[in-house]
Motif scaffolding. Structure first.
Motif, PDB file in Angstrom:
ATOM      1  N   ALA A   1       0.837  -1.194   0.000  1.00  0.00           N
ATOM      2  CA  ALA A   1       0.000   0.000   0.000  1.00  0.00           C
ATOM      3  C   ALA A   1       0.871   1.242   0.000  1.00  0.00           C
ATOM      4  N   GLY A   2       0.564   2.187  -0.892  1.00  0.00           N
ATOM      5  CA  GLY A   2       1.365   3.404  -0.958  1.00  0.00           C
ATOM      6  C   GLY A   2       0.652   4.527  -1.685  1.00  0.00           C
ATOM      7  N   PRO A   3       1.081   5.766  -1.471  1.00  0.00           N
ATOM      8  CA  PRO A   3       0.445   6.921  -2.101  1.00  0.00           C
ATOM      9  C   PRO A   3       0.645   6.941  -3.617  1.00  0.00           C
ATOM     10  N   ARG A   4      -0.238   7.692  -4.307  1.00  0.00           N
ATOM     11  CA  ARG A   4      -0.091   7.908  -5.750  1.00  0.00           C
ATOM     12  C   ARG A   4       0.681   9.205  -6.025  1.00  0.00           C
ATOM     13  N   TYR A   5       0.959   9.958  -4.993  1.00  0.00           N
ATOM     14  CA  TYR A   5       1.786  11.166  -5.060  1.00  0.00           C
ATOM     15  C   TYR A   5       1.282  12.202  -6.073  1.00  0.00           C
ATOM     16  N   THR A   6      -0.014  12.494  -5.972  1.00  0.00           N
ATOM     17  CA  THR A   6      -0.525  13.684  -6.651  1.00  0.00           C
ATOM     18  C   THR A   6      -0.195  14.923  -5.822  1.00  0.00           C
ATOM     19  N   SER A   7       0.307  14.718  -4.619  1.00  0.00           N
ATOM     20  CA  SER A   7       0.815  15.826  -3.805  1.00  0.00           C
ATOM     21  C   SER A   7       1.878  15.289  -2.865  1.00  0.00           C
ATOM     22  N   TYR A   8       2.676  16.208  -2.344  1.00  0.00           N
ATOM     23  CA  TYR A   8       3.525  15.922  -1.190  1.00  0.00           C
ATOM     24  C   TYR A   8       3.557  17.170  -0.325  1.00  0.00           C
ATOM     25  N   PRO A   9       3.289  17.037   0.979  1.00  0.00           N
ATOM     26  CA  PRO A   9       2.873  15.828   1.670  1.00  0.00           C
ATOM     27  C   PRO A   9       1.519  15.299   1.167  1.00  0.00           C
ATOM     28  N   THR A  10       1.344  13.983   1.280  1.00  0.00           N
ATOM     29  CA  THR A  10       0.061  13.396   0.915  1.00  0.00           C
ATOM     30  C   THR A  10      -0.988  13.793   1.949  1.00  0.00           C
TER      31      THR A  10
END
Length: 454
Positions: free
Chosen positions: A12-21
Motif C-alpha cells: 500500500a502506498g500513495p499515488r503522489y498527486t501531492s507531497y505531503p500526501t
C-alpha cells in the motif's frame, strides 16, 4: 523475475498527486490566514509569467459507478444544476477578491462526478461568468471530462465555442461482464460517436481513460479494449490501475466480491500487455500511467522537461497556483494546500456567508518543499538530483541507503549526485518515491489508507 518483484513491492502506498500526501497534512498549524498568505505569495511570483490553473469539481452523476473513488452525489434531479453553478461563481469571486490583480488563466479543467450531467446552457453560463474575471494566457488549455453516454454534440460545440480544445472520455473497459460489475454499461458505439464528433468540431486532443485490475477483468479483455481504442486513435490515453479502497469510499466499491479482482501479478501482466499494445499503436509512455501520440502536448512536455503532476494528474504545463472550486476540491499554492468541505449543503452555507469553503489544509515547510521537488522529479522525469540546486536534505544519505535493495533489483541507478529510475523500475516508481517520503517513514499508518502500488 517480474512476478517476484511484484510480490515483493506490491504494498500500500500513495499515488503522489501531492507531497505531503493528504493523510500527513499538518492541519493543526494550518489556518485560512496562512493559506491566503501562501496563495498571494505564489500568485505574485507566478501570475504574470505562468498564469494560474483552475479546477472545477462538478459532483453530480445519474448513477453510481462502483470503480469510482471520487466525491459525487447521485441524483436524476437536474434542478440541482443552477444552485451549484451559482455557488461556484460566488466561490471564484471570493478568490478573485483575495488575489491582488486579475488572474491570468493558463489551465481550466472540469472534473467530477459527471460534468456533462449539466446542460450546455448552464455550462456556458458557468464558464462565461468565470472568464469575466480573468485574462487568458496566450497558450491556455481548457479541458473537460465527458461521459460518452450523455455527452451531446451540443455539449461539445458549447465547450469548443468557449475555448475548450481537449476532452477526456471515461472508457474503463468494453467487456460487458466487467461493465456490469462496475455498473458502467457503455457501448463502444457511444465512445466512437463522441470521439468522432469532437474531432469534427475541431478538438485537437481527445483522451480515453482505461482501467486495468477491474473485477472479472482478464488480459483478453484488456486486449479487446485496446484494439477498439486503437481503432479510434485518441491522442492521449490514461491507462491506470484500479484503486480498490472501499474502506475509504464506502459501499460504492462493494458492488462485487474482492475475490473477483485479479491478483497483483495478474494485474501487472494486464498493464505490461497494454503497454506493449499501445507502443505498437504508436503511443509513448508518459510518467506512471499515461500514454500519448508524439503530436500531443503531453508527449511534447515530457520531451522538453515541462511535464507536471498535481491533483488533476499529469499536465502538459506547470503553474505554481492551482485553485479548486466546488465540493472536495483541492487548491495548491505550491507553498500550501487547501481542501474544500465535502458536503454540498455545508458548501452552500459557507459560500452564502461569504466564506471560502476550506475545511483543512497544509502549509509546506522547507523540508516539505525539498521532498516535493524530488518526488515530482521522479514521478514526471524518472530521475532526480541534488548538488547546487538546493535539493540536498539531512536525511538524504539514509534515504539512499534504503534504496540499496531496489538498486540491486535493477530498479534504479544511484550516482554520487543523482538517482535514475530504470525501465525495469518504472512500474515501481511509487515505491521509490516512498523511500523519499520522510513523513510516511516517521509515522507509518496504523490502518490501510492507500491503494496497492501495483
Amino acid at each position: 523475475m517480474m512476478r517476484s518483484l511484484v510480490d515483493k513491492y506490491n504494498v500500500a502506498g500513495p499515488r503522489y498527486t501531492s507531497y505531503p500526501t493528504v493523510p500527513y497534512w499538518d492541519v493543526d498549524t494550518f489556518s485560512m490566514k496562512k493559506w491566503r498568505e501562501s496563495l498571494v505569495k505564489a500568485f505574485e511570483e507566478s501570475n504574470d509569467e505562468e498564469g494560474v490553473s483552475l479546477y472545477l469539481h462538478l459532483p453530480f452523476c445519474e448513477s453510481l459507478c462502483t470503480f469510482c473513488g471520487c466525491h459525487k452525489r447521485i441524483t436524476k434531479q437536474h434542478s440541482v444544476e443552477t444552485p451549484y453553478i451559482n455557488a461556484l461563481i460566488k466561490e471564484w469571486d471570493l478568490y478573485c477578491d483575495v488575489l491582488p490583480t486579475k488572474p491570468k488563466l493558463k489551465e481550466l479543467h472540469l472534473g467530477g462526478g459527471t460534468p456533462t450531467f449539466f446542460s450546455p446552457e448552464n455550462l456556458n453560463l458557468l464558464i462565461s461568468s468565470l472568464l469575466n474575471r480573468t485574462t487568458l494566457a496566450e497558450d491556455y488549455e481548457f479541458s473537460f471530462e465527458g461521459h460518452p453516454n450523455n455527452t451531446t454534440k451540443e455539449h461539445l460545440q458549447t465547450f469548443y465555442d468557449l475555448g475548450f480544445r481537449r476532452v477526456s472520455y471515461g472508457v474503463q473497459d468494453y467487456n460487458e461482464i466487467v461493465q456490469k460489475a462496475i455498473h458502467r454499461i457503455q457501448p463502444f458505439e457511444n465512445v466512437k460517436r463522441v470521439t468522432e464528433q469532437a474531432r469534427a468540431i475541431g478538438y485537437t486532443s481527445v483522451s480515453h481513460d482505461i482501467i486495468f485490475g477491474l473485477p472479472f477483468q482478464t488480459e483478453a479483455h484488456v486486449k479487446e479494449t485496446i484494439a477498439k481504442t486503437k481503432s479510434l486513435k485518441p491522442d492521449r490515453i490514461a491507462f491506470y490501475s484500479y484503486a480498490h479502497v472501499p474502506w475509504i469510499k464506502g459501499n460504492g466499491q462493494r458492488g462485487f466480491d474482492e475475490s473477483n479482482l485479479p491478483s497483483g501479478t495478474a494485474k501487472r501482466q494486464q498493464y505490461e500487455l497494454g503497454k506493449v499494445l499501445l507502443a505498437e499503436a504508436g503511443y509513448h509512455e508518459i510518467g506512471m500511467d499515461h500514454f500519448a501520440l508524439a503530436s500531443d502536448s503531453l508527449y511534447q512536455s515530457m520531451t522538453n522537461n515541462t511535464l507536471h503532476r498535481n491533483f488533476m494528474g499529469y499536465t502538459a504545463s506547470k503553474t505554481k497556483v492551482m485553485i479548486g472550486l466546488g465540493v472536495s476540491s483541492i487548491s495548491d499554492s505550491w507553498y500550501g494546500f487547501a481542501q474544500n468541505v465535502k458536503s454540498i449543503e455545508e458548501y452552500y452555507s459557507l459560500i452564502n456567508e461569504g466564506i471560502i469553503p476550506v475545511v483543512k489544509g497544509h502549509i509546506l515547510n522547507t523540508e516539505d518543499l525539498i521532498i516535493r521537488r524530488h518526488i515530482l522529479n521522479l514521478m514526471c522525469q524518472f530521475e532526480t538530483a541534488w548538488d547546487s540546486n538546493g535539493l540536498f536534505f539531512e536525511e538524504l544519505p539514509e534515504v539512499l541507503l534504503g534504496l540499496e535493495e531496489m538498486e540491486q533489483d535493477g530498479l534504479l541507478i544511484r550516482t554520487e549526485k543523482s538517482l535514475i529510475v530504470t525501465g525495469k523500475g518504472k512500474p515501481f516508481v511509487r515505491n521509490i518515491c516512498m523511500a523519499f517520503d520522510l513523513l510516511l517513514k516517521r509515522k507509518q499508518p496504523q490502518t490501510r489508507i492507500f491503494s496497492m502500488t501495483v
